[in-house]
Write an enzyme that holds these catalytic residues in place. Sequence first.
Site, mmCIF file in Angstrom:
data_model
loop_
_atom_site.group_PDB
_atom_site.id
_atom_site.type_symbol
_atom_site.label_atom_id
_atom_site.label_comp_id
_atom_site.label_asym_id
_atom_site.label_seq_id
_atom_site.Cartn_x
_atom_site.Cartn_y
_atom_site.Cartn_z
ATOM 1 N N LYS A 84 0.863 -1.177 0.000
ATOM 2 C CA LYS A 84 0.000 0.000 0.000
ATOM 3 C C LYS A 84 0.903 1.232 0.000
ATOM 4 O O LYS A 84 2.079 1.156 0.408
ATOM 5 C CB LYS A 84 -0.888 0.016 1.248
ATOM 6 C CG LYS A 84 -2.163 0.824 1.101
ATOM 7 C CD LYS A 84 -3.228 0.065 0.338
ATOM 8 C CE LYS A 84 -4.557 0.817 0.350
ATOM 9 N NZ LYS A 84 -5.625 0.043 -0.299
ATOM 10 N N GLY A 184 -21.086 6.121 5.091
ATOM 11 C CA GLY A 184 -20.176 6.510 4.022
ATOM 12 C C GLY A 184 -20.749 6.149 2.667
ATOM 13 O O GLY A 184 -20.819 4.978 2.317
ATOM 14 N N VAL A 185 -21.173 7.159 1.912
ATOM 15 C CA VAL A 185 -21.785 6.901 0.604
ATOM 16 C C VAL A 185 -20.992 7.600 -0.488
ATOM 17 O O VAL A 185 -21.530 8.289 -1.350
ATOM 18 C CB VAL A 185 -23.277 7.309 0.572
ATOM 19 C CG1 VAL A 185 -24.116 6.306 1.335
ATOM 20 C CG2 VAL A 185 -23.488 8.723 1.132
ATOM 21 N N GLY A 186 -19.677 7.381 -0.437
ATOM 22 C CA GLY A 186 -18.789 7.921 -1.458
ATOM 23 C C GLY A 186 -18.664 6.958 -2.616
ATOM 24 O O GLY A 186 -19.648 6.391 -3.097
ATOM 25 N N LYS A 187 -17.413 6.730 -3.066
ATOM 26 C CA LYS A 187 -17.169 5.938 -4.276
ATOM 27 C C LYS A 187 -17.810 4.551 -4.216
ATOM 28 O O LYS A 187 -18.384 4.076 -5.181
ATOM 29 C CB LYS A 187 -15.659 5.789 -4.510
ATOM 30 C CG LYS A 187 -14.993 7.046 -5.015
ATOM 31 C CD LYS A 187 -13.664 6.760 -5.695
ATOM 32 C CE LYS A 187 -12.602 6.318 -4.741
ATOM 33 N NZ LYS A 187 -11.262 6.232 -5.393
ATOM 34 N N VAL A 188 -17.670 3.875 -3.064
ATOM 35 C CA VAL A 188 -18.185 2.513 -2.929
ATOM 36 C C VAL A 188 -19.578 2.501 -2.311
ATOM 37 O O VAL A 188 -20.480 1.800 -2.773
ATOM 38 C CB VAL A 188 -17.232 1.652 -2.085
ATOM 39 C CG1 VAL A 188 -17.813 0.258 -1.868
ATOM 40 C CG2 VAL A 188 -15.869 1.550 -2.757
ATOM 41 N N GLY A 189 -19.762 3.279 -1.256
ATOM 42 C CA GLY A 189 -21.007 3.235 -0.499
ATOM 43 C C GLY A 189 -22.242 3.520 -1.328
ATOM 44 O O GLY A 189 -23.276 2.856 -1.176
#
Length: 360
Positions: A84, A184-189
């Site tokens: 990473k 969390g409702v960003g890129k994945v959510g």
Amino acid sequence: MPNVFGSPHKGAEPRHEQVVFCQDEASGLRAIIAIHSTALGPALGGTRFYPYASEEEALTDVLNLSRGMSYKNALAGLDLGGGKAVIIGDPGTDKSEALLRAYGRFVQSLNGRYITACDVGTFSPDMDLVARECEYVTGRTVEHGGAGDSSILTAFGVFQGMRAAAEHVWGSPTLRGRRVGVEGVGKVGHRLVEHLLEDGAEVVISDVDEAAVARVRERHPEVSSVADGAALVREPIDVYAPCALGGSLSDETVAALAAKIVCGAANNQLAHPGIEKQLADRGVLYAPDYVVNSGGVIQVADEIEGFDFDRAKARAARIFDTTGKIFALAAEEGVPPAVAADRLAERRMSEIGRLRGILL
């Protein structure tokens, strides 16, 4: 400071193989690349661009994230190790072509021991810039032969893991009629919300970014929201899906949690060792994060042999079977699922990694 070297006793998990600090003063680049294990192959893992408060905080994060990638890649059945990288800074103000290309030079200097991709704060167009200086890059745009947005199969894989958890707890692999809280409702959510609604679940969300919440609710008025993550875990939900940053499963969270299942996309969800036992003692089924969120790494890893979305999606669908296998092993051995998952991953790293000792 985190103990990078340490003195692992017999039977302990392997320490990191290599940690590289990278700096280019002219572009403002300050990055850390951590290679945890190359037992199964080159270390693959994304680059996180984040405004860490200190170098120590950044180092702690990259060490934890890279270790998680070793286990994630092992259980995903990939011939890849775990690594990473983190770039210290605000991606909204500090990201530039020069910085990303300077970072690419440092990745290239590792000669393929580390293969990078997207993570929090980085996107496919960023990987295109990194790739102008480096050949060890995945997660590129479709226009440049890449897989594009890896959040597509990350969300798909989390949904498969959640279906497996539902089958284990309620006897049927569906979330229909269940209330799921997504933090969390960003890129994945936001993509996970789509899968849940299609499956007939009721969804409640939270996010520190009010605009992200507004975007989901504008598209899906039937989705409700609460003020923050602390409020979400106290909601009468059946499933809690942490999809923001790590460490969301703390002592306080577990004590307040109303859900019977925890299954989300965030990395390193357990705030400290022992949380997995607290969840098990409370009768909460925890789907290990690095198992269910491996769809993204499966997607970008497919680029290495020439990307085919249908092939990658079929591989990500197997997360359902892998998650179910871990639940069965945990029940058989009387341990939390997180412990069972670690044992499976370590077994594969040991058995397959041993073959590298055979001279070719």
